[in-house]
Scaffold this active site. Structure first.
Site, PDB file in Angstrom:
ATOM      1  N   LYS A  90      -2.416  -0.259   7.285  1.00 16.14           N
ATOM      2  CA  LYS A  90      -1.799  -1.183   6.321  1.00 16.14           C
ATOM      3  C   LYS A  90      -1.028  -2.317   6.985  1.00 16.14           C
ATOM      4  O   LYS A  90      -0.935  -3.408   6.453  1.00 16.14           O
ATOM      5  CB  LYS A  90      -0.876  -0.408   5.374  1.00 16.14           C
ATOM      6  CG  LYS A  90      -1.642   0.399   4.345  1.00 16.14           C
ATOM      7  CD  LYS A  90      -0.714   0.906   3.256  1.00 16.14           C
ATOM      8  CE  LYS A  90      -1.479   1.499   2.096  1.00 16.14           C
ATOM      9  NZ  LYS A  90      -2.072   2.824   2.423  1.00 16.14           N
ATOM     10  N   GLU A 112       4.397  -4.106  -4.789  1.00 12.33           N
ATOM     11  CA  GLU A 112       4.547  -2.852  -5.506  1.00 12.33           C
ATOM     12  C   GLU A 112       3.998  -1.759  -4.606  1.00 12.33           C
ATOM     13  O   GLU A 112       3.172  -2.019  -3.733  1.00 12.33           O
ATOM     14  CB  GLU A 112       3.777  -2.852  -6.832  1.00 12.33           C
ATOM     15  CG  GLU A 112       2.284  -2.652  -6.696  1.00 12.33           C
ATOM     16  CD  GLU A 112       1.505  -3.958  -6.718  1.00 12.33           C
ATOM     17  OE1 GLU A 112       2.070  -4.966  -7.171  1.00 12.33           O
ATOM     18  OE2 GLU A 112       0.341  -3.953  -6.272  1.00 12.33           O
ATOM     19  N   SER A 378      -7.838   6.261   9.234  1.00  9.14           N
ATOM     20  CA  SER A 378      -6.980   5.186   8.708  1.00  9.14           C
ATOM     21  C   SER A 378      -5.494   5.410   8.971  1.00  9.14           C
ATOM     22  O   SER A 378      -4.724   4.455   9.037  1.00  9.14           O
ATOM     23  CB  SER A 378      -7.218   5.019   7.207  1.00  9.14           C
ATOM     24  OG  SER A 378      -7.041   6.251   6.527  1.00  9.14           O
TER      25      SER A 378
HETATM   26  C1  LIG Z   1      -3.045   3.480   1.760  1.00 12.12           C
HETATM   27  C2  LIG Z   1      -3.918   4.288   2.633  1.00 12.12           C
HETATM   28  C3  LIG Z   1      -5.301   4.428   2.391  1.00 12.12           C
HETATM   29  C4  LIG Z   1      -5.982   3.844   1.183  1.00 12.12           C
HETATM   30  O1  LIG Z   1      -5.955   2.467   1.108  1.00 12.12           O
HETATM   31  P1  LIG Z   1      -7.262   1.573   1.309  1.00 12.12           P
HETATM   32  O2  LIG Z   1      -6.847   0.244   0.815  1.00 12.12           O
HETATM   33  O3  LIG Z   1      -8.360   2.184   0.516  1.00 12.12           O
HETATM   34  O4  LIG Z   1      -7.562   1.579   2.761  1.00 12.12           O
HETATM   35  C5  LIG Z   1      -6.064   5.145   3.279  1.00 12.12           C
HETATM   36  N1  LIG Z   1      -5.517   5.737   4.365  1.00 12.12           N
HETATM   37  C6  LIG Z   1      -4.195   5.652   4.630  1.00 12.12           C
HETATM   38  C7  LIG Z   1      -3.657   6.336   5.828  1.00 12.12           C
HETATM   39  C8  LIG Z   1      -3.355   4.936   3.773  1.00 12.12           C
HETATM   40  O5  LIG Z   1      -2.046   4.860   4.047  1.00 12.12           O
END
Ligand SMILES: *Cc1c(COP(=O)(O)O)cnc(C)c1O
Length: 395
Positions: A90, A112, A378
């Site tokens: 993010k 938000e 992610s």
């Molecule tokens: C917020 C988040 C997501 C989901 O958000 P996307 O916009 O779909 O990438 C996925 N993995 C993690 C670790 C997150 O914090």
């Protein structure tokens, strides 16, 4: 060749666009008119890349997961977004949008947040840049996500409770939009995924595209070929997937796989598998697949992972579904938990619950021995330890 990117009006096939109240039109027009020039300017690129390198810690490694590869009899590479500052992808987006806000002369950032992850990434970037930060958050979420509220406050953000409706993400979004309408001059609205009205989906995808840009270079180094056979990522709104896919969209040999969260099961009523349920409507100013009841009311989503329980999905992903360019799978809570345990014990990496949904795809697909499979991790699992403690009986 099919076009998988936004056109000038932010349309992806029949999806996307900007369905917004008239009073927001000037703000959106201003941003639409300027974001591409800013992003493509030498000055922005220099500052952005320098922050990604020295502040975020990029490039994130592409790690050949040897024991996982042996288990699935193929070649698995993990794109380690979990190693970024603040523990997920993010931050790539928030640092980029803060720079855009500054170039536009904005002094106040609003956002938000549901689970608080985007709120923390925004507050972090605001502290870095010395900008005022206001984060709207449903009152219910404030109670559920106390550690992230503490982080945001430490970082100097004001956390404003949204007290309408279910007191969750949708209500926080409404409050943020209201704020933006009231403060169009000095305020920048920072959206956390490839969702919302044009130009947000395209802007966020471009900022997250650094993920696939790096994968290409790293794959070339490790295998002699830029393109893997598969790229797999989880989708909530879809930003880590959009960034992981970006530079492969026109490389038709690369199979793109997006994994949604199906919660307790697609037909359980407790799910976040938007594409699998497949209604089309307008959410957050954009036309896309979403979860709604017969009266067109948004259904409250559910997933064990807070980052994936979003009732819509970015419009580009809806288009990738329609065109068949990406494969959409889903994983349940239990399948994700099993994948957490597997990665932790085989590779010594504790992933976020969200990321584990992408890893769960390994059990749902058939790979050849010589295939190169990239999976985007992610985020890291630190924020999910309480869930792991309870679900794995580690108390
Ligand atoms: C917020 C988040 C997501 C989901 O958000 P996307 O916009 O779909 O990438 C996925 N993995 C993690 C670790 C997150 O914090």
């Amino acid at each position: 060749m099919a076009n998988y990117h936004a056109d000038k009006k932010g349309r992806y096939g029949r999806f996307g666009g900007a369905y917004i109240p008239e009073m927001l039109q000037p703000n959106i027009d201003d941003l639409s008119a300027r974001y591409l020039d800013i992003i493509n300017s030498e000055e922005f690129q220099k500052e952005y890349l320098s922050l990604l390198k020295d502040y975020v810690g990029r490039p994130s490694p592409l790690y050949y997961a040897k024991r996982l590869s042996e288990k699935y009899n193929t070649n698995i590479f993990l794109k380690r977004e979990d190693l970024n500052h603040t523990g997920a992808h993010k931050i790539n987006n928030t640092v980029g949008q803060i720079l855009i806000a500054k170039k536009m002369g904005k002094e106040r950032i609003i956002a938000e947040t549901g689970a608080g992850q985007h709120g923390v990434a925004t507050a972090t970037a605001c502290a870095l840049m010395g900008l005022k930060c206001v984060v709207y958050m449903g009152e219910t979420d404030i109670e559920r996500q106390a550690p992230n509220v503490v982080r945001m406050k430490m970082l100097g953000a004001e956390v404003v409770p949204a007290r309408s409706g279910n007191k969750t993400l949708k209500d926080a979004t409404n409050e943020a939009l209201r704020d933006w309408i009231c403060n169009p001059e000095d305020t920048f609205y920072l959206i956390g995924s490839v969702v919302g009205p044009h130009p947000y989906p395209d802007m966020v995808a471009r900022l997250q595209a650094v993920i696939s840009e790096e994968i290409k270079v790293q794959m070339k180094e490790k295998t002699g070929k830029e393109n893997p056979d598969y790229v797999i990522a989880c989708v909530g709104g879809g930003s880590n997937a959009a960034g992981s896919f970006y530079h492969f969209l026109d490389e038709e040999s690369v199979i793109l796989v997006a994994v949604e969260a199906s919660g307790l099961g697609i037909d359980s009523g407790e799910t976040a598998a938007t594409i699998a349920l497949g209604d089309i409507g307008i959410i957050h100013g954009s036309k896309t697949y979403l979860m709604q009841d017969d009266d067109g009311q948004i259904i409250e989503p559910y997933s064990i992972s807070a980052g994936l329980d979003y009732p819509g999905i970015g419009p580009q992903h809806s288009h990738l579904k329609d065109t068949g360019r990406a494969i959409f799978l889903s994983a349940t809570d239990d399948e994700a938990l099993e994948a957490v345990r597997e990665l932790t014990l085989l590779e010594g990496i504790i992933p976020a619950l969200e990321s584990a949904h992408a890893l769960a795809a390994l059990k749902k697909m058939k790979f050849n021995k010589e295939d190169n499979v990239v999976i985007t991790v992610s985020g890291r699992g630190d924020k999910d330890l309480e869930t792991y403690m309870n679900r794995f009986h580690l108390k």
